[in-house]
Design a protein around this motif. Structure first.
Motif, PDB file in Angstrom:
ATOM      1  N   MET A   1       5.150   6.865  -5.429  1.00 63.28           N
ATOM      2  CA  MET A   1       4.767   5.882  -4.426  1.00 63.28           C
ATOM      3  C   MET A   1       3.819   6.551  -3.433  1.00 63.28           C
ATOM      4  O   MET A   1       4.110   7.631  -2.928  1.00 63.28           O
ATOM      5  N   ALA A   2       2.707   5.916  -3.155  1.00 63.30           N
ATOM      6  CA  ALA A   2       1.720   6.471  -2.232  1.00 63.30           C
ATOM      7  C   ALA A   2       2.228   6.357  -0.800  1.00 63.30           C
ATOM      8  O   ALA A   2       2.867   5.373  -0.432  1.00 63.30           O
ATOM      9  N   LYS A   3       1.954   7.388  -0.027  1.00 62.71           N
ATOM     10  CA  LYS A   3       2.395   7.385   1.360  1.00 62.71           C
ATOM     11  C   LYS A   3       1.541   6.428   2.177  1.00 62.71           C
ATOM     12  O   LYS A   3       0.323   6.430   2.065  1.00 62.71           O
ATOM     13  N   GLN A   4       2.175   5.606   2.937  1.00 64.67           N
ATOM     14  CA  GLN A   4       1.457   4.649   3.772  1.00 64.67           C
ATOM     15  C   GLN A   4       1.356   5.201   5.184  1.00 64.67           C
ATOM     16  O   GLN A   4       2.347   5.679   5.725  1.00 64.67           O
ATOM     17  N   PRO A   5       0.171   5.158   5.767  1.00 70.45           N
ATOM     18  CA  PRO A   5       0.048   5.636   7.146  1.00 70.45           C
ATOM     19  C   PRO A   5       0.856   4.765   8.096  1.00 70.45           C
ATOM     20  O   PRO A   5       0.976   3.562   7.891  1.00 70.45           O
ATOM     21  N   ASN A   6       1.419   5.385   9.111  1.00 73.38           N
ATOM     22  CA  ASN A   6       2.201   4.679  10.129  1.00 73.38           C
ATOM     23  C   ASN A   6       3.526   4.140   9.621  1.00 73.38           C
ATOM     24  O   ASN A   6       4.114   3.259  10.223  1.00 73.38           O
ATOM     25  N   LYS A   7       3.993   4.639   8.488  1.00 72.92           N
ATOM     26  CA  LYS A   7       5.292   4.209   7.944  1.00 72.92           C
ATOM     27  C   LYS A   7       6.117   5.452   7.618  1.00 72.92           C
ATOM     28  O   LYS A   7       5.582   6.467   7.186  1.00 72.92           O
ATOM     29  N   THR A   8       7.416   5.355   7.824  1.00 70.32           N
ATOM     30  CA  THR A   8       8.309   6.429   7.412  1.00 70.32           C
ATOM     31  C   THR A   8       8.601   6.268   5.933  1.00 70.32           C
ATOM     32  O   THR A   8       8.216   5.276   5.317  1.00 70.32           O
ATOM     33  N   ALA A   9       9.330   7.219   5.366  1.00 74.69           N
ATOM     34  CA  ALA A   9       9.690   7.140   3.953  1.00 74.69           C
ATOM     35  C   ALA A   9      10.526   5.889   3.680  1.00 74.69           C
ATOM     36  O   ALA A   9      10.472   5.319   2.600  1.00 74.69           O
ATOM     37  N   ALA A  10      11.301   5.461   4.680  1.00 74.63           N
ATOM     38  CA  ALA A  10      12.141   4.269   4.508  1.00 74.63           C
ATOM     39  C   ALA A  10      11.366   2.979   4.721  1.00 74.63           C
ATOM     40  O   ALA A  10      11.894   1.894   4.531  1.00 74.63           O
ATOM     41  N   GLY A  11      10.097   3.089   5.131  1.00 74.93           N
ATOM     42  CA  GLY A  11       9.281   1.901   5.327  1.00 74.93           C
ATOM     43  C   GLY A  11       9.262   1.377   6.750  1.00 74.93           C
ATOM     44  O   GLY A  11       8.759   0.296   7.015  1.00 74.93           O
ATOM     45  N   ASN A  13       8.006   0.848  10.407  1.00 77.37           N
ATOM     46  CA  ASN A  13       6.703   0.859  11.060  1.00 77.37           C
ATOM     47  C   ASN A  13       6.812   1.696  12.339  1.00 77.37           C
ATOM     48  O   ASN A  13       7.426   1.288  13.319  1.00 77.37           O
ATOM     49  N   ILE A  14       6.218   2.877  12.318  1.00 75.35           N
ATOM     50  CA  ILE A  14       6.343   3.825  13.432  1.00 75.35           C
ATOM     51  C   ILE A  14       5.762   3.242  14.710  1.00 75.35           C
ATOM     52  O   ILE A  14       6.357   3.365  15.787  1.00 75.35           O
TER      53      ILE A  14
END
Length: 63
Positions: A1-11, A13-14
């Protein structure tokens, strides 16, 4: 799974969490309390659950 900016591993939204924390800090400084929890709490139900828990606790002690 590609890492999404501004998201933690759990999804999570930082940026959204940071915004909520900032709002909470501002409310605390202003002496306000978060009323959304109180509005969603059924006081009678909580009292009943507490009474049931106390009764079970007393029953377990007497066994």
């Amino acid at each position: 799974m590609a890492k999404q900016p501004n998201k933690t591993a759990a999804g999570t939204n930082i940026q959204e969490v940071r915004q909520q924390n900032a709002q909470s800090a501002q409310a605390a400084q202003a002496g306000q309390f978060a009323t959304e929890f109180a509005a969603e709490t059924n006081v009678q139900q909580v009292k009943q659950q507490n009474a049931q828990a106390e009764a079970r606790k007393a029953q377990n002690v007497n066994q």
